[in-house]
Design a protein around this motif. Structure first.
Motif, PDB file in Angstrom:
ATOM      1  N   ASP A 129       0.833  -1.208   0.000  1.00 14.30           N
ATOM      2  CA  ASP A 129       0.000   0.000   0.000  1.00 14.30           C
ATOM      3  C   ASP A 129       0.866   1.256   0.000  1.00 14.30           C
ATOM      4  N   SER A 133       0.982   4.350  -2.701  1.00 10.88           N
ATOM      5  CA  SER A 133       0.904   5.774  -2.358  1.00 10.88           C
ATOM      6  C   SER A 133       2.084   6.535  -2.937  1.00 10.88           C
ATOM      7  N   PRO A 143      -3.107  10.545  -2.909  1.00  9.77           N
ATOM      8  CA  PRO A 143      -4.096   9.503  -2.656  1.00  9.77           C
ATOM      9  C   PRO A 143      -5.391  10.142  -2.148  1.00  9.77           C
ATOM     10  N   HIS A 147      -8.000   6.760   1.735  1.00  6.85           N
ATOM     11  CA  HIS A 147      -6.796   6.019   2.108  1.00  6.85           C
ATOM     12  C   HIS A 147      -6.287   6.384   3.489  1.00  6.85           C
ATOM     13  N   ASP A 152      -2.331   7.043   6.027  1.00  7.84           N
ATOM     14  CA  ASP A 152      -2.189   6.050   4.969  1.00  7.84           C
ATOM     15  C   ASP A 152      -0.949   5.196   5.259  1.00  7.84           C
TER      16      ASP A 152
END
Ligand SMILES: Nc1nc2c(c(=O)[nH]1)N[C@H]1C(S)=C(S)[C@@H](COP(=O)(O)O)O[C@H]1N2
Ligand SMILES: [Mo]
Length: 505
Positions: A129, A133, A143, A147, A152
């Protein structure tokens, strides 16, 4: 309703910002006193991996001192600025203490409230993830708000890294530079690659911290600031209060920056007062944290022949004709008629010992690292006689003796405010005097002491930095009080650079 960002979180966050600024600025002050970095522990000229000065170092030993290498930094940038390493070190000590306290409060509450779950990743997915980003940011996108829960993946990784890896690295490498820690736990300093390894890693950690702060500050204002700022200021997710939060955040930053700069000018306005205040508040912490440490250098894990340095920096050049013709005459005839004065008022008599007299006393020899508070180091084998044994020749310690005064043939290299240079001296506490490794050294690496390193006799105190280790010793005596000597701060570097008495860090 409980705010998502409770008051303790917002308060520790703000305090952290203030304190990291103090740490960075005072750290830059310390760095400016010796603007070079090495991995080699003898700091040999020409081997530095980074330098922040145009000056080239002479290759020859004993012609250039670390005080000559000091650069003056602007009080706008460093704390306090203008060649004040003593005060910079006090600010660094106070900043560290408060920052640690703040950090402990933060960490305890983070785990107690369960809020750690939104910062510390618990699934490997975080890496994928975070990568996604990053790709979005690199394409100058951002993002979408979904998120952020509230952080995030990239934030989680960055925050976890800074709080649980970078901050501890800075604390641990900082500790490794304390002479008291090194004398008690030599293996610990070796673990970090020696004094210069610790110092260089501390610097690299500082750079990483600075980069993080710049990125973090920038992104908070760029990526969904209408969510971030109300959370940070009011504790709740409320984009309708964005303008208000923005104003408060910006005003706070301006006030904090002004506060940092004000600390510099306030410190410089009355340096002696600043020293008194900072020493008074940091002294109790030093006492608890460091004063119990006694050298254990001859144990396993200590320094060995392999550690002995090729090069040895100098601070303070040998006495010149206007400082001591007496010492020059002794030097010229091989210190044959030189004598050490032992004793004074408290004993009511003085012994005068020759080098031969000293050599007849039991010899203590060990390998140790010398560190100057400015940052350089060198390892040598020192040989000499225990200070305590020399003083014991006078008989039992006088009852009112609280310290030992050691004087030199030379003058201080320089004083703050360009005042007249005082005769170099140091005052030791009874604890330091009683350490088995506190010696009057007449040998280094098996040879008579070199002229620039203090011939014929110098002091070694392993739980202190170099500034206590008087070269070209003239006398040693028990004293009851040190307020009558020099400026009354207990030593020349305390008087001249406003260093703390019995610093140990
Ligand atoms: N007499 C005298 N002793 C002194 C100094 C000095 O300027 N004069 N400088 C001190 C400082 S600040 C340090 S770091 C060490 C340096 O020791 P070295 O020159 O032998 O490396 O000596 C200490 N002893
Ligand atoms: Mo020093």
């Amino acid at each position: 309703m409980d705010p998502d960002f409770p008051l303790w979180l917002r308060a520790t966050h703000l305090l952290n910002f203030v304190l990291i600024g103090i740490l960075l600025r005072s750290g830059w002050e310390i760095l400016s006193s010796l603007p070079r970095l090495w991995w080699r522990n003898d700091c040999k000229p020409g081997t530095e991996w980074a330098r922040f000065t145009r000056r080239r170092l002479p290759k020859e030993e004993g012609v250039y001192t670390s005080l000559m290498d000091e650069r003056s930094a602007s009080p706008l940038l460093t704390l306090p600025g203008r060649k004040n390493i003593g005060l910079g070190r006090h600010w660094h000590g106070l900043g560290t203490t408060l920052w640690l306290l703040n950090g402990v409060v933060y960490a305890v509450l983070l785990f107690a409230t369960g809020l750690w779950r939104r910062i510390i990743p618990t699934s490997w997915d975080v890496f994928g993830d975070a990568w996604d980003s990053l790709v979005v940011y690199l394409g100058f996108g951002m993002p979408s708000i979904e998120h952020f829960q509230p952080y995030d993946a990239l934030q989680m990784l960055a925050y976890t890294g800074v709080i649980f890896l970078l901050a501890p690295l800075l604390i641990l490498t900082g500790l490794a530079m304390s002479p008291a820690v090194r004398s008690r736990f030599p293996w610990y300093v070796k673990f970090w690659g020696g004094h210069q390894g610790a110092r260089s890693l501390h610097f690299i950690g500082m750079v990483a911290m600075t980069l993080f702060i710049v990125m973090h500050l920038g992104l908070v204002f760029i990526v969904h600031p209408d969510y971030n700022l109300p959370r940070m200021v009011f504790g709740v997710e409320d984009p309708s209060r964005y303008a208000q939060a923005f104003t408060i955040a910006l005003a706070t930053i301006v006030v904090v920056v002004a506060f940092w700069i004000a600390l510099s000018y306030l410190s410089l306005a009355n340096r002696a007062r600043t020293q008194r205040i900072l020493v008074a508040v940091t002294e109790p912490v030093r006492r608890v944290a460091f004063n119990w440490m006694k050298p254990r250098m001859r144990r396993q894990g200590s320094f060995t022949e392999d550690d002995i340095s090729e090069f040895h920096w100098t601070n303070g050049l040998p006495p010149t004709a206007d400082e001591s013709t007496e010492w020059l005459e002794h030097r010229d005839d091989g210190f044959h008629d030189w004598r050490l004065d032992v004793g004074g008022d408290l004993n009511g008599r003085t012994l005068r010992l020759s080098l031969d007299d000293l050599r007849k006393l039991p010899k203590t020899e060990y390998i140790a690292v010398h560190t100057c508070m400015q940052g350089w180091s060198a390892t040598s084998k020192w040989g000499g006689v225990r200070l305590r044994e020399v003083l014991d020749l006078l008989g039992p310690r006088p009852e009112n003796a609280r310290y030992v005064l050691i004087t030199s043939h030379g003058l201080a290299q320089e004083m703050y405010d360009h005042r007249p240079r005082e005769p170099f001296y140091a005052v030791l506490s009874l604890d330091d005097v009683d350490e088995a490794e506190t010696i009057l050294a007449y040998e280094r690496n098996g040879h008579p002491l070199e002229v620039h390193l203090g011939a014929p006799l110098r002091l070694r105190v392993e739980s202190q930095h170099g500034y206590k280790m008087v070269k070209w010793v003239r006398s040693v005596e028990w004293i009851a009080d040190y307020s009558g000597y020099g400026d009354g701060r207990g030593g020349t570097r305390e008087d001249a650079a406003l260093q703390a008495f019995n610093g140990r860090i």
